[in-house]
Design an enzyme around this catalytic site. Structure first.
Site, PDB file in Angstrom:
ATOM      1  N   ASP A 278       0.861  -1.183   0.000  1.00  0.00           N
ATOM      2  CA  ASP A 278       0.000   0.000   0.000  1.00  0.00           C
ATOM      3  C   ASP A 278       0.905   1.242   0.000  1.00  0.00           C
ATOM      4  O   ASP A 278       2.129   1.152   0.108  1.00  0.00           O
ATOM      5  CB  ASP A 278      -0.965  -0.022   1.195  1.00  0.00           C
ATOM      6  CG  ASP A 278      -2.214   0.813   0.909  1.00  0.00           C
ATOM      7  OD1 ASP A 278      -2.161   1.670  -0.002  1.00  0.00           O
ATOM      8  OD2 ASP A 278      -3.231   0.647   1.592  1.00  0.00           O
TER       9      ASP A 278
HETATM   10  C1  BGC Z   1      -5.096   3.155   0.202  1.00  0.00           C
HETATM   11  C2  BGC Z   1      -5.291   2.125  -0.892  1.00  0.00           C
HETATM   12  C3  BGC Z   1      -5.153   2.778  -2.241  1.00  0.00           C
HETATM   13  C4  BGC Z   1      -3.799   3.446  -2.317  1.00  0.00           C
HETATM   14  C5  BGC Z   1      -3.525   4.066  -3.673  1.00  0.00           C
HETATM   15  C6  BGC Z   1      -3.858   4.001   0.000  1.00  0.00           C
HETATM   16  O1  BGC Z   1      -3.833   5.079   0.868  1.00  0.00           O
HETATM   17  O2  BGC Z   1      -5.031   2.493   1.434  1.00  0.00           O
HETATM   18  O3  BGC Z   1      -6.546   1.522  -0.749  1.00  0.00           O
HETATM   19  O4  BGC Z   1      -5.314   1.814  -3.243  1.00  0.00           O
HETATM   20  O5  BGC Z   1      -3.745   4.456  -1.335  1.00  0.00           O
HETATM   21  O6  BGC Z   1      -4.248   5.174  -3.902  1.00  0.00           O
END
Ligand code: BGC
Length: 715
Positions: A278
């Site tokens: 993530d």
């Molecule tokens: C979130 C994810 C997301 C990623 C990319 C993160 O802060 O937890 O769910 O896919 O950002 O935007």
């Protein structure tokens, strides 16, 4: 490109270039080159810069080896970035573009928690297919969706992105969504499909206290038996990616957990796609206190099985040195890079890395997509109670809408990607369209509604809820009650002596315990997306009958969280006595439980039967029931089949959902709904993590019925 050619390309890559393929960053690096002024279109698209921005800016050469970017979209912008990038990339390996289109891109569908209420895999699959179509048209190749985190705590802001509190519902809808995005059932990417990324592995939804990013501590029995189950089921949809989660689980951050990302995800569940971290999560291993610096973090994440590092740059900076000392790591890197290249090849990027700019206009917000979004919105709303006020009478001449959501177009819900409020149908607009002959007056502020109008109006609708930006990532709430102003609004409408119905817009279950009795008719709409006004108005008008059911229980008060239907049995189940498992200052159980949802039609269940009263290991028994629509409405009815095991070696939940099916019934039509109940499905996980069941009776229940519809003897 032929596999042979791809292999040749792979052989030409240096270790550093390979680590580039395993790095994802935001796009601004590839726009703001010297002499390349960013134009307005591009400026608009730029997303917040990840932690790696400065680190990467310092190593220009490495920057032009990265494999993917995130958060930028639009055919023109993406083509410009791709072109700039390819001009400087030694081996001309195109970028993959990834995005978060959680419930639509420009055409916004209901939030996932709402769509879960449709209990309909086809609705969810179609929504995903439409979203993929828009994504491909704007140049996106990978979508960071679905989110299959099981959630039992409405305080967690990300509950809106989930499919709710039941593992089977979440898993099956996640699987349907993956297949919808990818346009296939075998993991290949169909025409107009995008690669799907299942997230967040694992147990992110069990964050302590519902606080985003908080640690998770669970028994392994509870992890594998409940929280991991939605991922396990959804993985059958063959997503190309899995995203590791931010949280730690039983002391180990998921990003550094070889157990989770390799032993469980790959070993136990057979995942053979790409694992991506993530946002910034590799660097955050330092904050978790398991890595002393970025080198350490890179080592932990690579060893655990994180293949692409999102928005931090430790793989680029330290991967080479680490791999040179450890041949095992180099092998892992090679395998991961090969998968990335194969995906780029499967998407045809080596032949044509660019999006078709002419397509974009044609696809975005096309009628086909709007129809699908409206259908999904109609199927997602849940009629919770109805004291004979709904549907609104056809001859309604004057209607008053009041409260904060009467006029607003801000009805898309969070994570609405490139959805625009301008494209969204407000409730006022929807009502005017559905009741063209009525006078529809909307007053956000009830005190502005003229007294005479109120006295003579045929129908009054109060709009309630929680603003869309109060749920979503980083939006956990300790308080689930309605804002005081809305409680006062309900009192004011009641004081006027008028009967009224209410609709609720919210990204999470709210606690309506203190106001529920004061509201004669109530429909829970969550956030229905672009077509909100039309869908809600058609439902209120009875043009279609509400068919959604709650995918998450609604509490009476905030303090009940976490709240879910399948809690473990207690030695002192909740009852009127103080010495039972209850709160002294609120009623027992949910205000409206999981699975609750009314219809305008009278639906009759009869002739429930099992094909055999006994079952043995390896066998399957059939449960059937006749469902009759005794009304003039065409309806869709979700049939929920639950079980409980009255006597077992370990404590089991009071009730567990085995299966669900949705039937469409014309007026006065009946259908026989058949479920296959396998002996395996009746089992539970013991403390040795084995699925077991002891001989004895198993009860089968339909919907909210307390009396078993059938019993089976497990022999
Ligand atoms: C979130 C994810 C997301 C990623 C990319 C993160 O802060 O937890 O769910 O896919 O950002 O935007």
């Amino acid at each position: 490109m032929k596999t042979e050619e791809l292999k040749e390309l792979f052989e030409k890559m240096t270790l550093s270039e390979k680590l580039g393929q395993l790095t994802q960053t935001t796009a601004e690096h590839f726009i703001k080159n010297e002499g390349d002024e960013a134009d307005d279109d591009i400026e608009k698209e730029l997303v917040e810069t990840g932690p790696a921005f400065d680190e990467l800016e310092e190593q220009k050469e490495a920057l032009f080896t990265v494999g993917s970017v995130l958060g930028v979209s639009g055919a023109k912008v993406i083509n410009r970035i791709q072109k700039n990038f390819l001009e400087q990339n030694r081996l001309k390996i195109p970028l993959l573009f990834m995005h978060d289109a959680i419930h639509g891109y420009r055409t916004v569908f209901p939030i996932p928690l709402a769509m879960a209420g449709s209990f309909d895999e086809e609705t969810v699959k179609l929504a995903a297919k439409c979203t993929a179509k828009e994504l491909r048209a704007v140049g996106i190749h990978v979508n960071f969706s679905p989110m299959n985190d099981l959630v039992r705590d409405a305080r967690w802001g990300r509950v809106m992105e989930s499919f709710g509190e039941d593992a089977v519902v979440s898993g099956r809808l996640g699987k349907a969504m993956i297949q919808g995005y990818q346009g296939s059932t075998d993991g290949t990417i169909g025409r107009n499909g995008v690669a799907s990324c299942l997230k967040h592995f694992a147990a992110y939804g069990a964050a302590e206290g519902g606080r985003d990013y908080a640690a998770v501590d669970l028994s392994w029995k509870e992890f594998f038996g409940a929280y991991a189950k939605p991922y396990e089921i959804a993985l059958e949809g063959k997503p190309r990616f899995v995203m590791s989660s931010f949280n730690s689980l039983n002391g180990e951050p998921a990003t550094a957990s070889r157990f989770l990302l390799t032993d469980v995800l790959r070993g136990r569940y057979g995942f053979d796609g790409i694992v991506i971290s993530d946002w910034g999560a590799v660097a955050e291993l330092k904050n978790h206190g398991v890595a002393s610096d970025d080198r350490d973090a890179a080592k932990l994440a690579l060893n655990a099985g994180v293949e692409i590092e999102m928005t931090s740059s430790s793989y680029l900076r330290f991967g080479k040195e680490l791999a040179e000392k450890n041949r095992g790591l180099e092998k892992k890197i090679n395998e991961a890079v090969w998968k990335v290249l194969c995906l780029k090849n499967a998407l045809g990027l080596f032949e044509n890395p660019y999006a078709n700019e002419a397509e974009e206009e044609k696809v975005l917000l096309s009628q086909e997509l709007l129809d699908a979004a409206k259908r999904a919105a109609c199927e997602s709303c849940v009629l919770l109670k109805n004291e004979k006020l709904l549907p609104i009478k056809k001859d309604c001449r004057t209607m008053i809408l009041t409260g904060p959501y009467a006029k607003t177009k801000e009805l898309l819900g969070n994570w609405s990607c490139r959805g625009s409020f301008d494209d969204t149908v407000s409730l006022e607009e929807g009502m005017k369209a559905v009741f063209p002959n009525a006078r529809v007056e909307a007053y956000e502020n009830f005190s502005e509604c003229p007294k005479e109008l109120l006295e003579t109006a045929d129908f009054v609708l109060v709009t309630l809820g929680e603003a869309w930006e109060l749920s979503g990532e980083g939006h956990s709430s300790a308080n689930l009650e309605l804002p005081v102003k809305q409680q006062e609004l309900i009192e004011a409408v009641r004081a006027s002596g008028r009967d009224f119905a209410a609709v609720v817009f919210s990204g999470r279950p709210l606690a309506l315990g203190s106001v529920d009795e004061k509201i004669p008719a109530l429909m829970w709409c969550w956030y229905p997306g672009t077509c909100t006004g039309m869908a809600v108005a058609e439902l209120l008008a009875g043009e279609c009958s509400p068919s959604g059911k709650l995918a998450m229980s609604l509490p009476r008060v905030s303090g009940q969280a976490p709240l879910y239907y399948n809690e473990y049995r207690s030695g002192r189940p909740a009852n009127e006595s103080s010495y039972s498992s209850r709160y002294q200052d609120c009623g027992i159980g949910a205000l409206y439980p999981f699975g609750h949802g009314l219809s305008y039609a009278k639906i009759i269940y009869s002739d429930a039967a099992v094909s055999s009263g006994t079952i043995r290991g390896g066998e399957t028994v059939t449960f059937s029931v006749k469902v009759t629509n005794s009304s003039e409405y065409s309806v869709k009815e979700t049939v929920l089949l639950y079980m409980n095991d009255p006597v077992s070696a370990l404590v089991r939940p009071v009730k567990e959902l085995l299966d669900f099916k949705r039937v469409s019934l014309k007026p006065h039509q009946s259908a026989e709904v058949i479920f296959e109940v396998s002996s395996e499905a009746l089992k539970y996980l013991n403390n040795e993590l084995k699925r077991v069941i002891e001989p004895g009776i198993v009860n089968l229940f339909l919907n909210s019925e307390e009396k078993p519809a059938a019993q089976i003897q497990y022999e």
